[in-house]
Design an enzyme around this catalytic site. Sequence first.
Site, PDB file in Angstrom:
ATOM      1  N   GLY A 103      -0.504  -5.232   0.541  1.00  0.00           N
ATOM      2  CA  GLY A 103      -1.563  -5.068  -0.443  1.00  0.00           C
ATOM      3  C   GLY A 103      -1.217  -5.679  -1.783  1.00  0.00           C
ATOM      4  O   GLY A 103      -2.108  -6.084  -2.545  1.00  0.00           O
ATOM      5  N   GLU A 149      -2.111  -9.217  -1.443  1.00  0.00           N
ATOM      6  CA  GLU A 149      -3.579  -9.290  -1.354  1.00  0.00           C
ATOM      7  C   GLU A 149      -4.224  -9.135  -2.728  1.00  0.00           C
ATOM      8  O   GLU A 149      -5.258  -9.753  -3.011  1.00  0.00           O
ATOM      9  CB  GLU A 149      -4.093  -8.235  -0.378  1.00  0.00           C
ATOM     10  CG  GLU A 149      -3.759  -8.579   1.078  1.00  0.00           C
ATOM     11  CD  GLU A 149      -4.201  -7.512   2.056  1.00  0.00           C
ATOM     12  OE1 GLU A 149      -4.972  -7.824   2.962  1.00  0.00           O
ATOM     13  OE2 GLU A 149      -3.754  -6.349   1.906  1.00  0.00           O
ATOM     14  N   ALA A 189       0.833  -1.199   0.000  1.00  0.00           N
ATOM     15  CA  ALA A 189       0.000   0.000   0.000  1.00  0.00           C
ATOM     16  C   ALA A 189       0.866   1.246   0.000  1.00  0.00           C
ATOM     17  O   ALA A 189       2.065   1.195   0.275  1.00  0.00           O
ATOM     18  CB  ALA A 189      -0.922  -0.008   1.217  1.00  0.00           C
ATOM     19  N   GLU A 195       2.384  -6.305   7.361  1.00  0.00           N
ATOM     20  CA  GLU A 195       1.701  -5.183   8.007  1.00  0.00           C
ATOM     21  C   GLU A 195       1.925  -5.132   9.514  1.00  0.00           C
ATOM     22  O   GLU A 195       1.892  -4.065  10.127  1.00  0.00           O
ATOM     23  CB  GLU A 195       0.198  -5.244   7.715  1.00  0.00           C
ATOM     24  CG  GLU A 195      -0.204  -4.829   6.312  1.00  0.00           C
ATOM     25  CD  GLU A 195      -0.129  -5.968   5.309  1.00  0.00           C
ATOM     26  OE1 GLU A 195      -0.630  -5.791   4.188  1.00  0.00           O
ATOM     27  OE2 GLU A 195       0.429  -7.048   5.653  1.00  0.00           O
TER      28      GLU A 195
END
Length: 699
Positions: free
Chosen positions: A105, A108, A66, A128
């Site tokens: 991310g 993901e 992210a 994370e």
Amino acid sequence: MTAINPVTDLTVEGDVAIVTLNSPPVNALSQKVREGLHAAFQQACADGAAKAVVLICEGRTFIAGADITEFGGAMGGPSLQDVQDAIEGCSKPVVAAIHGTALGGGLEVALCCHYRVAVPSAKVGLPEVNIGLLPGAGGTQRLPRIVGVEKALQMVTSGEHVPAKAALEMGLVDELVDEGKLRDGAVAYAKKVIAENRPLRKVRDNDDKIQEAKGKPEIFENFRKANARKFRGFMAPENNIKAVEAAVNLPFDEGLKQERKLFNELMMGPQSAAQRYYFFAERQAQKIPDVGDDVATIPIKSVGIIGAGTMGGGIAMNFANAGIDVKIVEVKPEALERGLGVVRKNYERTASRGGITAQQVEERMGRIKGTLSMEDLADVDLVIEAVFERMDIKKDIFANLDRICKPGAILGTNTSGLNINEIASATKRPESVIGLHFFSPANVMKLLEIVRADHTSKEVIATSMKLAKQIGKIAVLVGVCPGFVGNRILGARQREAQKLVMEGAMPWDIDRVLYDFGFPMGPFAMSDLAGLDIGWVKERSKGESIRDVLCEMDRRGQKTGAGYYDYDENRNAKPSPVTEKIINDFIVKSGRNPRKISDEEILERCIYPMINEGAKILEEGKALRASDIDVVWVNGYGWPVYRGGPMFYGDQIGPDKVLAKMKEFEATMGDVFKPAALLEKMVAEGTTFAKLPANPRIL
């Protein structure tokens, strides 16, 4: 080729659509990236000519995660979940082509693709937890459906980066393709999926792996117990565990809602704010305002170490580990033999635990050569002196190094607080002298304080910063002052800890408060671990301090079974009535009356002077930024990263509250609590440590 937006292209080659993302430096999932991916997949999935879609990234990596700079603010454009829905809901098989890293991310997103291929050098993971969060876009729900619950728990609570080969074995990746041929390999794999008419494999629909954990809460409880020590104080690991539990116990969409709830708890909490702050602080510490990237560095191919003791041997290991040849100098043959023996034992202990191979032990030992003559350092590129903390000895060594070492060689000292300008004065090349303060044990501790003296050249600074990274250290540039940054602030804490004892607080009370705050151990437990007799000389002892009396009684810490604490055969500590009597005798002798001291006062007395001392360091220009001080304390002294560091913590408390408490202490306990002028100025101007501009250079 169709340009979807400035960072995303769509190409159709035969019956395969290729979505290409190119958003340097790491293809982070910024608003522009999300917009491009969302539009590209809508278009690719609607294209009648395409029967499959490949997602690939330009540059050095797949989507690395992210965009952390967006965290905590309003995010515009399509959400990450919108992008994932567009990918996962595509009516055509989608293949993720992974190189570099697919982290957070990025993984993901890849987990929403129906298939994944990778080059062998790629790595994947959900890190994370390292910034106080959990994967908030389905990572905790999809990962256990591929790798199983126990492996998922390990991955999300450690943040480990899994190599592509291991990812293939656990099913995270479906196929490895040749390095340098990722695009061709991914397209070929997509064509194979089309030819074999393979189904759309949605990870969310695969419950086989989580079924094995249903009705077995002991899996999670056992994991918690096994990692209790490692997770102590941190909120994020527990929320990650709860999210994986939700994957097992709830339908997928309900699990996503629980994951989001747990994510938001962390995002809005103080720990993640501190860990995200630290993430950027560590990177900022590498930037020296007046030493730019254009400054030339000095090649370091060989290093000399003076002193084969604990520090010298540990320092040598860092360079040998990095493939750099080392010469260690000692005065006596037995000291040299003993030092090299300790280094070998350290390596063999690591090998016995599986950290390195027996062959690597020999390779690393082969890079370390012992000598009894400083003359043998004539051709090395860098020398690091690691002998006793005595100025006369150090100046004599540097005078000899000035004579022996080749022009351009860097002359470093591992002093923990002596004046490096004075050490440099013993040479005719003060521009080559720099402080390289390693922390014990030097082969383990990450911090390296790099101390800039008055005449240290920019080339020497740039080389030292680069070299620190090469040997796996986190470097912070600091200025010359007693104790530099780390030990100077430590001195403020130790002073108050000792004073608190003489006012009625027992060592175990102080240690408990600081342990509960998040430190690995308190100051008195640390003294017992290190040995109370470090620097203590029996012949000169006069029983004038608690430490003197303890040492005279042969209570020298863990190694003798007693120090401030009493220890059993397994070195488990318990409060000592002997120590308590010694302390009370000293208090009576001083004419004071012991008092009950609250935990709150203990914490304020130990921590607030540290913040104040950091402010003095900043106003004197001995650190470039407040955040640099925090990097020193997190890496060198065990400050809990979930509290950011002493300066970040000062901002969290509020500089006005720190100032008010320091003034209160000053009024009742004297000038030692006098607030720093910078702290006074900050409060008057309503600013914080985080908002202070960086010093243009270390003074």
